[in-house]
Design a protein around this motif. Sequence first.
Motif, PDB file in Angstrom:
ATOM      1  N   ASP A  74      -1.245   8.887   0.372  1.00 40.43           N
ATOM      2  CA  ASP A  74      -0.735   8.192   1.557  1.00 40.43           C
ATOM      3  C   ASP A  74       0.782   8.366   1.644  1.00 40.43           C
ATOM      4  O   ASP A  74       1.483   8.256   0.631  1.00 40.43           O
ATOM      5  CB  ASP A  74      -1.073   6.703   1.441  1.00 40.43           C
TER       6      ASP A  74
ATOM      7  N   ASN B 169       8.943  -0.766  10.973  1.00 33.40           N
ATOM      8  CA  ASN B 169       9.656   0.363  11.585  1.00 33.40           C
ATOM      9  C   ASN B 169      10.310  -0.111  12.882  1.00 33.40           C
ATOM     10  O   ASN B 169       9.671  -0.165  13.949  1.00 33.40           O
ATOM     11  CB  ASN B 169       8.680   1.506  11.884  1.00 33.40           C
TER      12      ASN B 169
ATOM     13  N   TYR C 256      12.509  -0.690   4.636  1.00 33.62           N
ATOM     14  CA  TYR C 256      11.347   0.042   5.155  1.00 33.62           C
ATOM     15  C   TYR C 256      11.393   1.469   4.641  1.00 33.62           C
ATOM     16  O   TYR C 256      12.297   2.224   4.934  1.00 33.62           O
ATOM     17  CB  TYR C 256      11.335   0.049   6.687  1.00 33.62           C
TER      18      TYR C 256
ATOM     19  N   MET D 297       3.273   3.338   2.865  1.00 36.08           N
ATOM     20  CA  MET D 297       2.667   1.994   2.733  1.00 36.08           C
ATOM     21  C   MET D 297       2.628   1.513   1.295  1.00 36.08           C
ATOM     22  O   MET D 297       2.956   0.348   1.008  1.00 36.08           O
ATOM     23  CB  MET D 297       1.252   1.991   3.321  1.00 36.08           C
TER      24      MET D 297
ATOM     25  N   TYR E  28       2.762  -3.559  10.116  1.00 37.39           N
ATOM     26  CA  TYR E  28       2.585  -2.437  11.017  1.00 37.39           C
ATOM     27  C   TYR E  28       1.767  -2.986  12.201  1.00 37.39           C
ATOM     28  O   TYR E  28       0.535  -2.994  12.167  1.00 37.39           O
ATOM     29  CB  TYR E  28       1.905  -1.226  10.392  1.00 37.39           C
TER      30      TYR E  28
ATOM     31  N   LYS F 238      -1.589   1.305  13.441  1.00 39.32           N
ATOM     32  CA  LYS F 238      -1.643   2.674  12.905  1.00 39.32           C
ATOM     33  C   LYS F 238      -2.473   2.763  11.631  1.00 39.32           C
ATOM     34  O   LYS F 238      -3.124   3.760  11.360  1.00 39.32           O
ATOM     35  CB  LYS F 238      -0.228   3.188  12.624  1.00 39.32           C
TER      36      LYS F 238
ATOM     37  N   GLU G 242      -6.723   1.786   3.651  1.00 33.31           N
ATOM     38  CA  GLU G 242      -5.325   1.329   3.588  1.00 33.31           C
ATOM     39  C   GLU G 242      -5.273  -0.203   3.693  1.00 33.31           C
ATOM     40  O   GLU G 242      -4.942  -0.894   2.744  1.00 33.31           O
ATOM     41  CB  GLU G 242      -4.491   1.969   4.713  1.00 33.31           C
TER      42      GLU G 242
HETATM   43  P1  P6P Z   1       5.655   5.200  10.661  1.00 37.41           P
HETATM   44  C1  P6P Z   1       2.241   7.104   6.225  1.00 37.41           C
HETATM   45  O1  P6P Z   1       2.055   8.149   7.149  1.00 37.41           O
HETATM   46  C2  P6P Z   1       1.594   5.871   6.801  1.00 37.41           C
HETATM   47  O2  P6P Z   1       0.237   6.084   7.030  1.00 37.41           O
HETATM   48  C3  P6P Z   1       1.812   4.683   5.862  1.00 37.41           C
HETATM   49  O3  P6P Z   1       1.892   5.061   4.535  1.00 37.41           O
HETATM   50  C4  P6P Z   1       3.113   4.088   6.356  1.00 37.41           C
HETATM   51  O4  P6P Z   1       3.183   2.687   6.139  1.00 37.41           O
HETATM   52  C5  P6P Z   1       3.082   4.395   7.854  1.00 37.41           C
HETATM   53  O5  P6P Z   1       2.243   5.542   8.023  1.00 37.41           O
HETATM   54  C6  P6P Z   1       4.467   4.713   8.376  1.00 37.41           C
HETATM   55  O6  P6P Z   1       4.335   4.958   9.761  1.00 37.41           O
HETATM   56  O7  P6P Z   1       5.129   5.258  12.075  1.00 37.41           O
HETATM   57  O8  P6P Z   1       6.560   4.015  10.435  1.00 37.41           O
HETATM   58  O9  P6P Z   1       6.257   6.482  10.176  1.00 37.41           O
END
Ligand code: P6P
Length: 392
Positions: A168, A268, A297, A301, A317, A327, A333
């Motif tokens: 991940d 984010n 941040y 994850m 998220y 997402k 996850e």
């Molecule tokens: P963004 C990584 O691609 C992931 O699936 C998770 O590990 C992480 O928390 C998230 O996406 C990050 O997404 O949109 O902030 O880049």
Amino acid sequence: MCHPHEDRWHTTSCSRWYTWCPLAHNAPSVSLGHAPPFSPGTQRGMTSNAPKRRVAVTLTQYLMSTQPAGSKGDFSLLMMAIQTAVKVVEKNIRRAGMHGNFGYVGDHAQNATGDEQAKLDVISNEAFKSHLASSEKVFIMGSEEEETGVAVNGPRRGCYIICFDPLDGSSNIDANVSVGSIWGIWRVDPATARAAKVESDAEATKLLLRPGNTLVSAGYAMYGSATNLVLSTGHNRVDGFTLDASIGEFLLTHPNMRVGKKKIYSVNEGNQSLWHPWFDQYVTSLKQGPKPYSLRYIGSMVADVHRTILYGGVFAYPDDTKSKEGKLRYLYEAAPMAFLVENAGGVAVTGAGRILDVVPTKLHQRVPVFLGSKEEIAKLQSFRDKALTSKL
Ligand code: P6P
């Protein structure tokens, strides 16, 4: 195959057993001190006034000694397969730069959820699938990198169902940012697993669609400045291990992890223009006042959740006007991380309810994720509830 009487979900005290680090092999030893289940007891032949030794408990010793009396060790063998897969992934990550394994697969191939597949995604997925299948303890596997469920057939079939994200956050690897592997484990009755005829991918997938409140275990590995493996089998207990590469063993370094109390928020902020107003107002409130929260941040994850468990605060998220379901994917996850956070004394919600109570209808289903300390999630929920009631 799993044995009918196999049921290991008691984190039994191991006061009857402890060992110490034979310093001869220079492995770092850790003082477990007060932390159960490994409270220093007396070993046969040792008197209670034996010198207080610093101890080093390996993951394998931990697994073997926390399985209930009479257990055949099926879960322990499954976890050892996961441990081996994690070590393979760790080795490939550390050598990616030298072996040309940065970057993406060929023609920007995408995985089942539309993410571009990194070379290490494929390597990690194959490592998990092969070691899990050869453990002979798995019935069905679900992976972020697989379109559908994967059934283990024949005499090698076990009775555990496992969903995993083998790597991940892989988009961060080329910049040497921490990434991780995440897994959730369910168990079915051995007779059911033995008798099941899984004759299509659709049938295999359907068998994976289980709520997180029936998980029997969950865990993650974090490939950062150190390699951690964190797991729980429920019972309000989470334990963390660190890989000592010099001896190839995961050693217990974070017994009984509990969600911290620090004022940190992890989201984010680049998506702020997409946020629902209630969430925007909530985040704004964290930045106001005499002691504003710190923003941390990482965008991976496992790293963000690991810090949230150890330090406290909130990781979010959210669903927004673009990602209407959020997402993060439920089965490999959100649900495993929610299981861990709850067993470490925290809370994990979708906003509409407890993450673990969601019943998934699709293998790669996404859900909003808000997790962290009880206090922080209560504050977040109050903003959402107030917004919803004002609309009524
Ligand atoms: P963004 C990584 O691609 C992931 O699936 C998770 O590990 C992480 O928390 C998230 O996406 C990050 O997404 O949109 O902030 O880049």
